[in-house]
Design an enzyme around this catalytic site. Structure first.
Site, PDB file in Angstrom:
ATOM      1  N   HIS A   9     134.552 -37.287 -80.977  1.00 22.85           N
ATOM      2  CA  HIS A   9     135.266 -36.134 -81.491  1.00 22.85           C
ATOM      3  C   HIS A   9     136.327 -36.654 -82.455  1.00 22.85           C
ATOM      4  O   HIS A   9     137.073 -37.561 -82.107  1.00 22.85           O
ATOM      5  CB  HIS A   9     135.940 -35.378 -80.364  1.00 22.85           C
ATOM      6  CG  HIS A   9     135.009 -34.830 -79.336  1.00 22.85           C
ATOM      7  ND1 HIS A   9     134.456 -35.586 -78.321  1.00 22.85           N
ATOM      8  CD2 HIS A   9     134.538 -33.574 -79.150  1.00 22.85           C
ATOM      9  CE1 HIS A   9     133.703 -34.823 -77.562  1.00 22.85           C
ATOM     10  NE2 HIS A   9     133.726 -33.595 -78.026  1.00 22.85           N
ATOM     11  N   SER A  86     132.817 -27.363 -85.220  1.00 23.87           N
ATOM     12  CA  SER A  86     133.833 -27.369 -84.177  1.00 23.87           C
ATOM     13  C   SER A  86     133.207 -27.736 -82.850  1.00 23.87           C
ATOM     14  O   SER A  86     131.984 -27.703 -82.686  1.00 23.87           O
ATOM     15  CB  SER A  86     134.474 -25.981 -84.055  1.00 23.87           C
ATOM     16  OG  SER A  86     133.600 -25.090 -83.372  1.00 23.87           O
ATOM     17  N   ASP A  87     134.021 -28.082 -81.885  1.00 21.30           N
ATOM     18  CA  ASP A  87     133.575 -28.125 -80.499  1.00 21.30           C
ATOM     19  C   ASP A  87     133.530 -26.668 -80.014  1.00 21.30           C
ATOM     20  O   ASP A  87     133.733 -25.730 -80.797  1.00 21.30           O
ATOM     21  CB  ASP A  87     134.545 -28.976 -79.667  1.00 21.30           C
ATOM     22  CG  ASP A  87     133.857 -29.628 -78.480  1.00 21.30           C
ATOM     23  OD1 ASP A  87     132.984 -28.978 -77.883  1.00 21.30           O
ATOM     24  OD2 ASP A  87     134.205 -30.769 -78.146  1.00 21.30           O
ATOM     25  N   ALA A  88     133.236 -26.445 -78.751  1.00 20.72           N
ATOM     26  CA  ALA A  88     133.157 -25.098 -78.222  1.00 20.72           C
ATOM     27  C   ALA A  88     134.559 -24.511 -78.019  1.00 20.72           C
ATOM     28  O   ALA A  88     135.375 -25.101 -77.320  1.00 20.72           O
ATOM     29  CB  ALA A  88     132.379 -25.084 -76.907  1.00 20.72           C
ATOM     30  N   PRO A  90     137.337 -24.189 -79.899  1.00 21.16           N
ATOM     31  CA  PRO A  90     138.622 -24.796 -80.268  1.00 21.16           C
ATOM     32  C   PRO A  90     139.454 -23.956 -81.223  1.00 21.16           C
ATOM     33  O   PRO A  90     140.663 -24.160 -81.306  1.00 21.16           O
ATOM     34  CB  PRO A  90     138.204 -26.107 -80.933  1.00 21.16           C
ATOM     35  CG  PRO A  90     136.920 -25.771 -81.585  1.00 21.16           C
ATOM     36  CD  PRO A  90     136.240 -24.808 -80.646  1.00 21.16           C
TER      37      PRO A  90
END
Length: 371
Positions: A9, A86-88, A90
């Site tokens: 990340h 994106s991550d989940a 964010p």
């Protein structure tokens, strides 16, 4: 043929205060550039297709909306031309960080910073149209983000064949012999022999009786570990199955669970002690549930959970050789085990070939690295 590599990340995700996932990261720019960014630069130079922004903030700015990271460093310094996802969830978490007043403001900051795709929450879909209409996001900025995503989809061939699957090929390759052999080899190379007193290991394959006890000895699901959502427990070789396949047909395997991984219920120390007394050697398989480790899964107490250590202490009283196999996602604090058992095998969570790989080590077909 059907997936893109994603470097994640980005960035500083591994250095949060207190070791707590998603927490704030505070470091000098020199440390950031000397230690944390070089692997990402290498990934970009190797042609990685996507980058994923980190949940954490970096020096006060959430990575999701960090223009310095996503544009100045990634695009301009590293020359990355794929897209940033994106991550989940964010973007709403930018509000939680206190860096935006609502999802609309967070979406504006994220897109303008260089975050091209909102993974799963629909925040962009809900907020971007109005932001563009109001002029808070320029159309050319939105177009460029869309263009980056479409460009990668074109390169992957998704507009020619959107599903990129081949049922016949999958039938021949999924869980094929070659892949299972590779999984077995990778698994046994991951095992660490922490202790081996008085040549307790390797075990002989022609022992008369072997006691296999513990809550993880015949547990398939927990062998898959965390983040194995498509893993099927029915494909897993359990530890007791691997042991049975390794020993002589004349060897009798006696099994008792003894206790659960956690909690005070279903404790059967008496049953475990009974089979242990009848056997030449005891193999105790203990450790963690898979969901005790992984993303956002910290534990305050990293001893063996539940009544497992008490089970081991009862087995130790019998006086038979005691081999402990640990199944866990993190190093555990095990001072009593380190001092009192005959052999200690750190096996982690090894996946479909867990039982076979562990049996290879226990019975001397493979010599663990000890690293």
């Amino acid at each position: 043929e059907s997936i893109l590599a994603c470097a994640k990340h980005f960035a500083g995700y591994g250095a949060p205060d207190g070791g707590r996932d998603y927490n704030t990261v505070d470091m000098s720019l020199q440390t950031l550039h000397d230690v944390y960014l070089p692997p990402f630069k290498a990934a970009a130079e190797a042609g990685v297709g996507t980058f994923m922004s980190a949940f954490n903030d970096l020096n006060g700015i959430p990575c999701t909306v960090n223009k310095y990271l996503l544009t100045d460093v990634l695009r301009e310094k590293f020359g990355f031309n794929g897209f940033v996802v994106s991550d989940a969830n964010p973007i709403p978490e930018v509000v939680v960080h206190g860096y935006a007043e609502d999802n609309k403001a967070a979406s504006k900051k994220a897109l303008n910073a260089g975050l091209d795709m909102d993974m799963s929450q629909g925040t962009y879909r809900n907020e971007l149209p109005e932001l563009v209409k109001e002029g808070d996001i320029l159309e050319e900025v939105l177009d460029e983000a869309v263009r980056r995503v479409l460009r990668v989809k074109f390169l992957l061939g998704l507009f020619d064949n959107p599903y990129r699957t081949d049922a016949k090929k999958e039938e021949k390759t999924l869980l094929c012999k070659e892949h299972l052999e590779a999984a077995r080899d990778i698994s046994r190379r991951s095992i660490v022999l922490l202790k081996n007193e008085n040549n307790a290991l390797p075990l002989k394959k022609d022992l008369k009786k072997i006691a296999v006890v513990g809550p993880l000895a015949e547990n398939a699901a927990e062998m898959l570990g965390t983040w194995s959502h498509t893993g099927n427990p029915s494909d897993v070789v359990t530890i007791i199955s691997g042991i049975k396949a390794a020993v002589s047909t004349e060897t009798e395997i006696l099994y008792a669970e003894g206790c659960k991984i956690t909690g005070e219920e279903c404790i059967d120390f008496e049953g475990a002690v009974r089979v242990a007394k009848e056997s030449d050697v005891i193999i105790a398989v203990v450790g963690e549930n898979s969901d005790m480790s992984g993303e956002a899964a910290s534990r305050i107490d990293i001893n063996l959970p539940g009544k497992q250590e008490e089970l081991l202490k009862e087995l130790r009283k019998i006086g038979k050789p005691l081999i402990v196999v640990l199944i866990n996602g993190r190093p555990l604090t095990i001072p009593w085990e380190a001092e009192n058992v005959d052999a200690l095998v750190e096996a982690w969570q090894l996946g479909t070939q867990s039982g076979n790989a562990i049996a290879d080590v226990l019975f001397g077909d493979y010599n663990p690295s000890g690293k």
